[in-house]
Design an enzyme around this catalytic site. Structure first.
Site, short mmCIF file in Angstrom:
data_model
loop_
_atom_site.label_atom_id
_atom_site.label_comp_id
_atom_site.label_asym_id
_atom_site.label_seq_id
_atom_site.Cartn_x
_atom_site.Cartn_y
_atom_site.Cartn_z
CG ASP A 49 37.11 44.92 28.92
OD1 ASP A 49 36.27 45.49 29.64
OD2 ASP A 49 38.32 45.24 28.92
CD GLU A 120 39.82 49.78 30.48
OE1 GLU A 120 40.88 49.71 31.13
OE2 GLU A 120 38.85 49.01 30.67
CD GLU A 186 34.93 51.50 35.83
OE1 GLU A 186 35.12 51.36 34.62
OE2 GLU A 186 34.81 50.54 36.62
O1 KIV Z 1 33.56 46.48 30.28
C1 KIV Z 1 32.64 47.16 30.75
O2 KIV Z 1 31.54 46.67 31.04
C2 KIV Z 1 32.90 48.58 30.94
C3 KIV Z 1 31.91 49.36 31.73
C4 KIV Z 1 32.09 49.05 33.16
C5 KIV Z 1 31.98 50.81 31.44
O3 KIV Z 1 33.88 49.08 30.49
#
Ligand code: KIV
Length: 278
Positions: A49, A120, A186
């Site tokens: 996203d 998430e 992260e």
């Molecule tokens: O949306 C994204 O690109 C991510 C990465 C940073 C892991 O979630």
């Protein structure tokens, strides 16, 4: 194997089985041409996203919609022949209930063809992860800094220092117990990353979490130098394509203004050339 034997696609159990082996390589992609570029080199391709900020100029990932994820997910799937796709559930599409998460995860998978989703959240999403995996939705979890929660976290800070470490470890264990096939860490401090990676039986995929993970992921536009609004410390620029593009566009603009482009090799004759007799 005959030349016509179809190649079995990489699936989440194959990724899970790579725990502790050669590091897993993952990059984001949002379009068919970029998917074609990353596919030969990656084990997994994330339709993240992050596309909201990188492609659509949004201030955060909070405004990303299911329609955006489906559009870009379809585009990426057309460019992949080897790497496994993971597609992000956007903010607001899964937090309300496991049922809401299933509806939207199933829609993402059915309408794009991606074989897995990412969401998430740690322990508080464990019930949802278990609900999805029991119903045929492979889930990659994402803990530590969770950018969709930027407004409650108060910024893009490191997560897991000092007293926070025990909670991040508990989040990781809860996601594993709920059935996640892998987990993104992260902006987690490297000592904690090491402990989580050693404690879990599923692969950890790091972004700003150090070299001890079972794999690494970066946003493609960050590592190619195409997204330059800001540069997190964990990003290594492997190329400066933004600068190359700027120079190329400036040259084009100069040539158009000077009537140096198009040249004779770019134009069409008014009459067809006469073919030479043999
Ligand atoms: O949306 C994204 O690109 C991510 C990465 C940073 C892991 O979630």
């Amino acid at each position: 194997m005959s030349a016509t034997t179809p190649v079995r696609p990489v699936l989440p159990p194959d990724i899970k089985a790579r725990k502790g082996g050669q590091p897993l390589v993952m990059l984001t992609a949002y379009t068919t041409p970029m998917a074609r570029l990353v596919d030969p080199h990656c084990d997994m391709v994330l339709v993240g996203d992050s596309l909201g900020m990188v492609l659509h100029g949004l201030p955060s990932t909070v405004g990303v919609t299911m329609e955006m994820m489906i559009l870009h997910g379809r585009s990426v799937m057309r460019g992949l022949s080897k790497a496994m796709a993971v597609i992000d559930l956007p903010f607001g599409s899964y937090e309300e209930s496991p049922q809401q998460a299933f509806r939207n995860a199933a829609r993402l998978m059915a309408e794009t063809g991606a074989p897995s989703v990412k969401l998430e959240g740690g322990a508080h999403m464990a019930e949802t992860i278990a609900f999805l995996t029991a119903r045929g939705v492979p889930v990659m979890a994402h803990i530590g800094l969770t950018p969709q929660s930027v407004n409650t976290l108060g910024g893009y800070k490191v997560v897991g220092r000092d007293d926070e470490a025990a909670k991040v470890m508990a989040d990781a264990r809860a996601c594993e117990a709920a059935g996640a096939f892998a987990i993104v860490l992260e902006k987690v401090p490297q000592g904690l990353t090491r402990k989580i990676t050693a404690a879990l039986s599923i692969p950890t995929i790091g972004i700003g979490a150090g070299a001890d993970c079972d794999g690494q992921v970066l946003v493609i536009d960050d590592m190619l130098g195409l997204f330059t609004d800001f540069r997190p410390k964990f990003v290594k620029r492997y190329a400066e394509l933004g600068k190359l593009a700027d120079a190329a566009i400036a040259t084009y603009a100069g040539e158009v203004r000077a009537r140096a482009f198009p040249g004779p090799e770019h134009v069409f004759a008014d009459v067809l050339p006469v073919k030479a007799k043999s």
